[in-house]
Write an enzyme that holds these catalytic residues in place. Structure first.
Site, PDB file in Angstrom:
ATOM      1  N   CYS A  43      18.288 109.161  71.087  1.00 31.70           N
ATOM      2  CA  CYS A  43      17.193 109.238  70.458  1.00 31.70           C
ATOM      3  C   CYS A  43      16.216 110.339  70.304  1.00 31.70           C
ATOM      4  O   CYS A  43      16.153 110.362  69.025  1.00 31.70           O
ATOM      5  CB  CYS A  43      17.058 107.639  70.912  1.00 31.70           C
ATOM      6  SG  CYS A  43      16.483 107.076  69.563  1.00 31.70           S
ATOM      7  N   CYS A  48      17.689 109.489  66.261  1.00 35.82           N
ATOM      8  CA  CYS A  48      16.649 108.550  66.045  1.00 35.82           C
ATOM      9  C   CYS A  48      16.101 109.786  65.520  1.00 35.82           C
ATOM     10  O   CYS A  48      15.310 109.464  64.512  1.00 35.82           O
ATOM     11  CB  CYS A  48      16.439 107.278  66.914  1.00 35.82           C
ATOM     12  SG  CYS A  48      17.504 107.126  67.258  1.00 35.82           S
ATOM     13  N   LYS A  51      16.087 112.433  63.106  1.00 38.96           N
ATOM     14  CA  LYS A  51      16.436 112.403  62.298  1.00 38.96           C
ATOM     15  C   LYS A  51      15.787 111.512  61.268  1.00 38.96           C
ATOM     16  O   LYS A  51      15.425 112.626  59.616  1.00 38.96           O
ATOM     17  CB  LYS A  51      17.462 111.793  62.391  1.00 38.96           C
ATOM     18  CG  LYS A  51      18.283 111.421  61.600  1.00 38.96           C
ATOM     19  CD  LYS A  51      18.026 109.556  60.457  1.00 38.96           C
ATOM     20  CE  LYS A  51      17.604 108.985  61.216  1.00 38.96           C
ATOM     21  NZ  LYS A  51      18.030 107.764  62.324  1.00 38.96           N
ATOM     22  N   TYR A 180      26.027 105.682  59.286  1.00 31.61           N
ATOM     23  CA  TYR A 180      24.789 105.931  59.511  1.00 31.61           C
ATOM     24  C   TYR A 180      25.295 107.223  59.040  1.00 31.61           C
ATOM     25  O   TYR A 180      23.822 107.644  58.514  1.00 31.61           O
ATOM     26  CB  TYR A 180      24.584 105.142  60.885  1.00 31.61           C
ATOM     27  CG  TYR A 180      24.370 103.977  60.964  1.00 31.61           C
ATOM     28  CD1 TYR A 180      23.028 103.201  60.947  1.00 31.61           C
ATOM     29  CD2 TYR A 180      25.740 102.909  61.493  1.00 31.61           C
ATOM     30  CE1 TYR A 180      23.020 102.094  61.169  1.00 31.61           C
ATOM     31  CE2 TYR A 180      24.633 102.106  62.155  1.00 31.61           C
ATOM     32  CZ  TYR A 180      24.092 101.395  61.345  1.00 31.61           C
ATOM     33  OH  TYR A 180      24.016  99.976  62.280  1.00 31.61           O
ATOM     34  N   GLU A 184      22.995 109.358  56.012  1.00 30.03           N
ATOM     35  CA  GLU A 184      22.026 109.800  56.228  1.00 30.03           C
ATOM     36  C   GLU A 184      21.874 110.776  55.969  1.00 30.03           C
ATOM     37  O   GLU A 184      20.772 111.891  55.762  1.00 30.03           O
ATOM     38  CB  GLU A 184      21.253 109.325  57.670  1.00 30.03           C
ATOM     39  CG  GLU A 184      21.361 108.013  57.930  1.00 30.03           C
ATOM     40  CD  GLU A 184      19.898 107.041  59.114  1.00 30.03           C
ATOM     41  OE1 GLU A 184      19.940 106.270  59.472  1.00 30.03           O
ATOM     42  OE2 GLU A 184      21.055 108.264  60.050  1.00 30.03           O
ATOM     43  N   HIS A 439       0.275  90.172  46.031  1.00 35.21           N
ATOM     44  CA  HIS A 439       0.964  90.474  45.019  1.00 35.21           C
ATOM     45  C   HIS A 439      -0.473  91.779  44.691  1.00 35.21           C
ATOM     46  O   HIS A 439      -1.027  91.921  45.375  1.00 35.21           O
ATOM     47  CB  HIS A 439       0.838  90.030  43.889  1.00 35.21           C
ATOM     48  CG  HIS A 439       1.339  90.088  42.700  1.00 35.21           C
ATOM     49  ND1 HIS A 439       2.240  91.253  42.464  1.00 35.21           N
ATOM     50  CD2 HIS A 439       0.517  90.980  42.045  1.00 35.21           C
ATOM     51  CE1 HIS A 439       2.489  91.035  40.802  1.00 35.21           C
ATOM     52  NE2 HIS A 439       0.918  91.373  40.499  1.00 35.21           N
ATOM     53  N   GLU A 444       6.692  90.584  48.296  1.00 31.98           N
ATOM     54  CA  GLU A 444       6.137  89.662  47.641  1.00 31.98           C
ATOM     55  C   GLU A 444       7.813  88.955  47.233  1.00 31.98           C
ATOM     56  O   GLU A 444       8.144  87.925  47.455  1.00 31.98           O
ATOM     57  CB  GLU A 444       5.844  89.006  46.853  1.00 31.98           C
ATOM     58  CG  GLU A 444       6.172  90.266  45.197  1.00 31.98           C
ATOM     59  CD  GLU A 444       4.896  89.514  44.877  1.00 31.98           C
ATOM     60  OE1 GLU A 444       4.524  88.903  43.921  1.00 31.98           O
ATOM     61  OE2 GLU A 444       4.277  91.287  43.775  1.00 31.98           O
TER      62      GLU A 444
END
Ligand code: NDP
Length: 457
Positions: A43, A48, A51, A180, A184, A439, A444
């Protein structure tokens, strides 16, 4: 002489191993950890973290374009690959240092060499030749990129391990795979100006994800300029005199590229680790077979993270490591619940998901109410960008519980992390409905969808 040199010997200083080592040491255990590569694991070093930094870099391409619609005049943007590559490498080194500091601070002894299991309570360090007797052994060796089955010329391709260190930015890149990592990096390099072809054996990307997201993401990647070659495999790769890699496909024209990135999955890292000789049962992919407490069939040997091939995500490995350490050394046994794990795919657009897909939910025999919405984000109305956001709620019609949330679009990963709390708590659609909308925001929409559609297989 004490029966054991240490209470816990951890093999692999990645996310899961490091967490287990630190927590166990905090409970008073004598802990030693071995790492044959750099401290931090996949990672931090080659996954991760670097990346995500690449992803940030790639998205400036859109930001420059958007800015013009909002009145900004900027010169022609230029991208310099070595600057990014070296800055990311520096950050990775900093983080690796922090991991080491954390282990040191917790009193964990670090051995920077390969360790091999030589018995249920014994590990041998390969460089120093030292033998360590351990009350418990934790295998946290992660995985490695696989290209299976191997094809002629496969060695002309690189894996995600090497992609962070390319000497220069290629003009053309072929990415093989539809998971993945393939998506990516295809997304990142396309935005950095590389002509990317994505070749995948399936007829759609991201097998196992919700069909509505898969299709929309596939289309969005095509729209972003990535050439998609689906339903296709590579038979061999050939090196041309000018350095071009030519990939010959089962059908269709060959593909020429400067770099071929092979992202066809990862395998558990157990080869040559001595586990089978120590009596540990491995699965067909080489994964350590463990129970809910991460214990193998040999009671003194446990395993966490990708090497167990359960849910191969960093936070899962961390949680498994933590649970193991608390249970074994802290007198507080608990296990990790793998049933509701949120995840994101950091393509552009980004994908965030938690819970069941519509297809998985239907397969359980439930009656479903599906709420979905697709819209153009506010920012895109002025920037002129052709960008959409798609959101989908899967609701169990009988209990009213929200059992799946799927988002494709800007900040999907950030949004899904918060929604995952509600889903983990067992929130109903009525709970979503009584939540006041914030908002103006994209998120939302998650609390304002009112008209369901039925779902059937
Ligand atoms: P994935 O398992 O996600 O994807 C592998 C891809 O390669 C699939 O599309 C698969 O096709 C294809 N494939 C497998 N074998 C072959 C073959 N022999 N020939 C051609 N294609 C093949 O693996 P990745 O390497 O992308 O990622 C590994 C893991 O790392 C992920 O599963 C994930 O858990 C983790 N990860 C998580 C990230 C995140 O959280 N954002 C980012 C990166 C990795 P098919 O679908 O047909 O099987």
């Amino acid at each position: 002489m004490a029966e054991f040199d240490v209470d816990l010997f951890v093999i692999g200083a990645g996310s899961g191993g490091t967490r287990a080592a630190r927590i166990a040491a905090g409970h008073g255990a004598r802990v030693m950890i071995a790492e044959e590569d750099r401290i931090g694991g996949t990672c931090v070093i080659r996954g991760c973290v670097p990346k995500k930094l690449f992803v940030y870099a790639s998205r400036f391409a859109d930001e420059f374009e958007d800015a013009a619609g909002f009145g900004w005049r900027v010169g022609k943007p230029e991208f310099d690959w070595p600057t990014l590559r070296d800055a990311v490498a520096k950050e990775v080194t900093r983080l690796s240092g922090l991991y080491r500091k954390g282990l040191d601070g917790a009193g964990v002894a670090i051995r920077e060499e390969r360790a091999v299991v030589t018995g249920p309570h014994e590990v041998k360090l390969q460089k120093s030749g030292q033998t360590i007797r351990a009350r418990h052994i934790l295998v946290a060796t992660g995985g490695y990129p696989a290209f299976d089955p191997p094809i002629p010329g496969g060695e002309l391709g690189i894996s995600s391990n090497e992609v962070f260190h390319l000497p220069s930015l290629p003009k053309r890149m072929l990415v093989i795979g539809g998971g993945y990592i393939a998506l990516e990096f295809a997304s990142v390099f396309a935005r950095l100006g590389v002509a990317v072809t994505l070749l995948h054996r399936g007829d759609n990307v991201l097998r196992g994800f919700d069909e509505d997201l898969r299709t929309r993401l596939r289309d969005a990647l095509g729209h972003a300029g990535i050439t998609l070659r689906l339903g296709c495999t590579v038979d061999r790769i050939e090196l041309l005199p000018d350095g071009t890699r030519r990939a010959h496909c089962a059908h269709g024209a060959p593909i020429d590229a400067d770099v071929v990135l092979v992202a066809t999955g990862r395998r558990p890292n157990t080869a040559g680790l001595g586990l089978e000789a120590a009596g540990v049962k491995l699965g067909p992919a080489g994964q350590v077979l463990v129970d809910a407490a991460s214990l193998s069939n040999v009671p003194s040997i446990a395993a966490v993270g990708d090497v167990t091939d359960r849910v191969n995500l960093t936070p899962v490995a961390i949680r498994e490591g933590h649970a193991f350490a608390d249970s074994t050394f802290g007198g507080k046994p608990w296990t990790m619940d793998h049933s509701l794990v949120a995840s994101a795919v950091f393509t552009t657009p980004e994908l965030g998901t938690v819970g069941l897909t519509e297809q998985q939910a239907l397969a359980t025999g439930r009656e479903l109410r599906i709420f979905e919405t697709g819209f153009r984000p506010m920012k895109a109305t002025i920037s002129g960008r052709d960008e959409r956001i798609y959101m989908k709620l899967i609701v169990d019609a009988q209990t009213d519980k929200v059992i799946g949330v799927h988002i494709l679009g800007h900040d999907a990963g950030e949004i899904i992390q918060s929604v995952a709390i509600a889903v983990t708590m067992g929130a109903t659609k009525a709970d979503f409905d009584r939540t006041i909308a914030l908002h103006p925001s994209a998120a939302e929409e998650l609390v304002t969808m009112r008209t369901p559609r039925k779902s059937a297989l």
